[in-house]
Write a protein that holds these residues in place. Structure first.
Motif, PDB file in Angstrom:
ATOM      1  N   UNK A 112      32.491  53.217  72.705  1.00 13.49           N
ATOM      2  CA  UNK A 112      32.433  54.372  72.192  1.00 13.49           C
ATOM      3  C   UNK A 112      32.946  55.272  73.029  1.00 13.49           C
ATOM      4  N   UNK A 113      33.151  54.967  74.426  1.00 13.16           N
ATOM      5  CA  UNK A 113      33.937  55.970  75.450  1.00 13.16           C
ATOM      6  C   UNK A 113      35.439  55.784  75.282  1.00 13.16           C
ATOM      7  N   UNK A 114      35.889  54.896  74.489  1.00 17.21           N
ATOM      8  CA  UNK A 114      37.370  54.561  74.593  1.00 17.21           C
ATOM      9  C   UNK A 114      37.920  55.789  73.750  1.00 17.21           C
ATOM     10  N   UNK A 115      39.400  56.206  74.113  1.00 17.71           N
ATOM     11  CA  UNK A 115      39.641  57.427  73.186  1.00 17.71           C
ATOM     12  C   UNK A 115      40.470  56.800  71.939  1.00 17.71           C
ATOM     13  N   UNK A 116      40.159  57.578  70.850  1.00 20.68           N
ATOM     14  CA  UNK A 116      40.287  57.337  69.615  1.00 20.68           C
ATOM     15  C   UNK A 116      41.952  57.739  69.321  1.00 20.68           C
ATOM     16  N   UNK A 117      42.839  56.691  68.683  1.00 13.75           N
ATOM     17  CA  UNK A 117      43.964  56.888  68.476  1.00 13.75           C
ATOM     18  C   UNK A 117      44.289  56.934  66.974  1.00 13.75           C
ATOM     19  N   UNK A 118      43.249  57.113  66.198  1.00 14.92           N
ATOM     20  CA  UNK A 118      43.238  57.284  64.531  1.00 14.92           C
ATOM     21  C   UNK A 118      42.456  56.342  64.002  1.00 14.92           C
ATOM     22  N   UNK A 119      42.758  56.041  62.655  1.00 13.25           N
ATOM     23  CA  UNK A 119      41.821  55.021  61.888  1.00 13.25           C
ATOM     24  C   UNK A 119      42.740  54.555  60.585  1.00 13.25           C
ATOM     25  N   UNK A 136      35.130  51.603  66.530  1.00  6.00           N
ATOM     26  CA  UNK A 136      35.182  50.562  67.510  1.00  6.00           C
ATOM     27  C   UNK A 136      33.927  51.148  68.232  1.00  6.00           C
ATOM     28  N   UNK A 137      32.763  50.757  67.775  1.00  7.13           N
ATOM     29  CA  UNK A 137      31.453  51.182  68.158  1.00  7.13           C
ATOM     30  C   UNK A 137      30.623  49.977  68.822  1.00  7.13           C
ATOM     31  N   UNK A 161      38.412  45.058  69.099  1.00 10.36           N
ATOM     32  CA  UNK A 161      37.652  45.764  70.307  1.00 10.36           C
ATOM     33  C   UNK A 161      36.499  44.887  70.647  1.00 10.36           C
ATOM     34  N   UNK A 162      35.781  44.384  69.813  1.00  8.92           N
ATOM     35  CA  UNK A 162      34.638  43.525  70.032  1.00  8.92           C
ATOM     36  C   UNK A 162      35.248  42.274  70.599  1.00  8.92           C
TER      37      UNK A 162
END
Length: 287
Positions: free
Chosen positions: A73-80, A66-67, A47-48
């Motif tokens: 932080x505004x990007x939708x999360x799809x898991x970890x 992904x901060x 992400x960076x």
């Protein structure tokens, strides 16, 4: 002038539609019919990387943590790490997925592959590998000029550090990744390469696992001159305080316990060179 403007517009349109191709860190050829417009990032460092080359707005989904930069932080999360939401990934209709070969669970990556989507794998082993990832992502996203600038900035900073710490007296270092179980890194982990640049000697470089589990006795036998970790101050200070029980340990004798800023060393992205500078400063204090 109108003719020139029209020609420029046509060239841009052609470039946007042209296929692009690069090799990822596995050596696999990744070919897209046109530059990526909808990307899913499966690692915070990826992400960076994408933000660093001006492609942050193309990310439609990202994993937890992904901060950085803050807008990530505004990007939708799809898991970890514990799992990806395959249905959500499919629904986001990505045209490129950027994965982390050593950090994403193999089973999860195998499931991602079943979706039939292009997957670019990253796995930087050396500090010098990081800017090549930026450049290749630049090709896949039609952000080559921005990627080349970001890569140059990184390489220039790295060269400056290499010059500054070349020939310094070696310092034996134990890098603590985790507390319970006690974990460290071997020579293949990129932080070990950062140590090398700083004149640090990784006391567990020869262990076979990338992130091996060890015990207190192994650390005492290695007798490092400096013990370093990274993360949140306070929490990680407690991790290092355990070593003060052994006053004959070289690091304990000289009070060489250091907590480096969170994420700078643990992510294989453009800020890794900043983390390396902090690592070098910590190691230098043990000389």
């Amino acid at each position: 002038m109108k003719t020139i403007a029209l020609a420029a517009s046509l060239l841009l349109a052609f470039n946007a539609a042209a296929s692009v191709s690069v090799k990822d860190d596995r050596g696999q050829e990744i070919t897209l019919a046109k530059p990526a417009q909808r990307i899913i990032s499966l690692a915070p460092h990826a992400t960076e990387d994408l933000f660093a080359i001006g492609a942050g707005k193309l990310i439609v989904g990202a994993v937890n943590y992904s901060d950085y930069p803050p807008e990530a932080n505004k990007i939708e999360r799809i898991g970890g790490y514990n799992g990806f939401d395959l249905e959500r990934i499919r629904a986001l209709k990505p045209d490129l997925i950027v994965a982390w070969q050593s950090g994403n669970p193999a089973k999860q990556l195998a499931q991602i592959e079943t979706l039939g989507l292009p997957v670019f794998y990253t796995f930087s082993k050396k500090l010098g590998d990081v800017p090549t990832v930026l450049e290749r992502l630049g090709v896949l996203t039609a952000k080559e000029p921005e990627a080349q600038l970001a890569a140059k900035k990184y390489r220039d900073s790295l060269a400056s550090l290499e010059k500054k710490y070349a020939g310094k007296k070696p310092v034996r270092v134990f890098y603590q990744v985790w507390d319970r179980p006690l974990m460290t890194i071997n020579h293949e982990q990129i932080i070990s390469d950062a140590m090398r640049l700083c004149g640090g000697v990784n006391v567990f470089a020869n262990l076979p696992a990338l992130v091996p589990t060890i015990d207190d006795e192994a650390v005492l036998a290695a007798n490092p001159e400096s013990i370093i970790t990274s993360g949140e101050p306070g929490v990680k200070d407690n991790w290092l305080s355990r070593w003060k029980r052994w006053p004959n340990l070289q690091a304990s004798k000289n009070k060489q316990f250091h907590v480096l800023p969170k994420d700078l060393l643990s992510r294989m992205g453009p800020r890794l060179v900043e983390g390396t500078a902090k690592l070098c400063e910590a190691i230098d204090k043990a000389r």
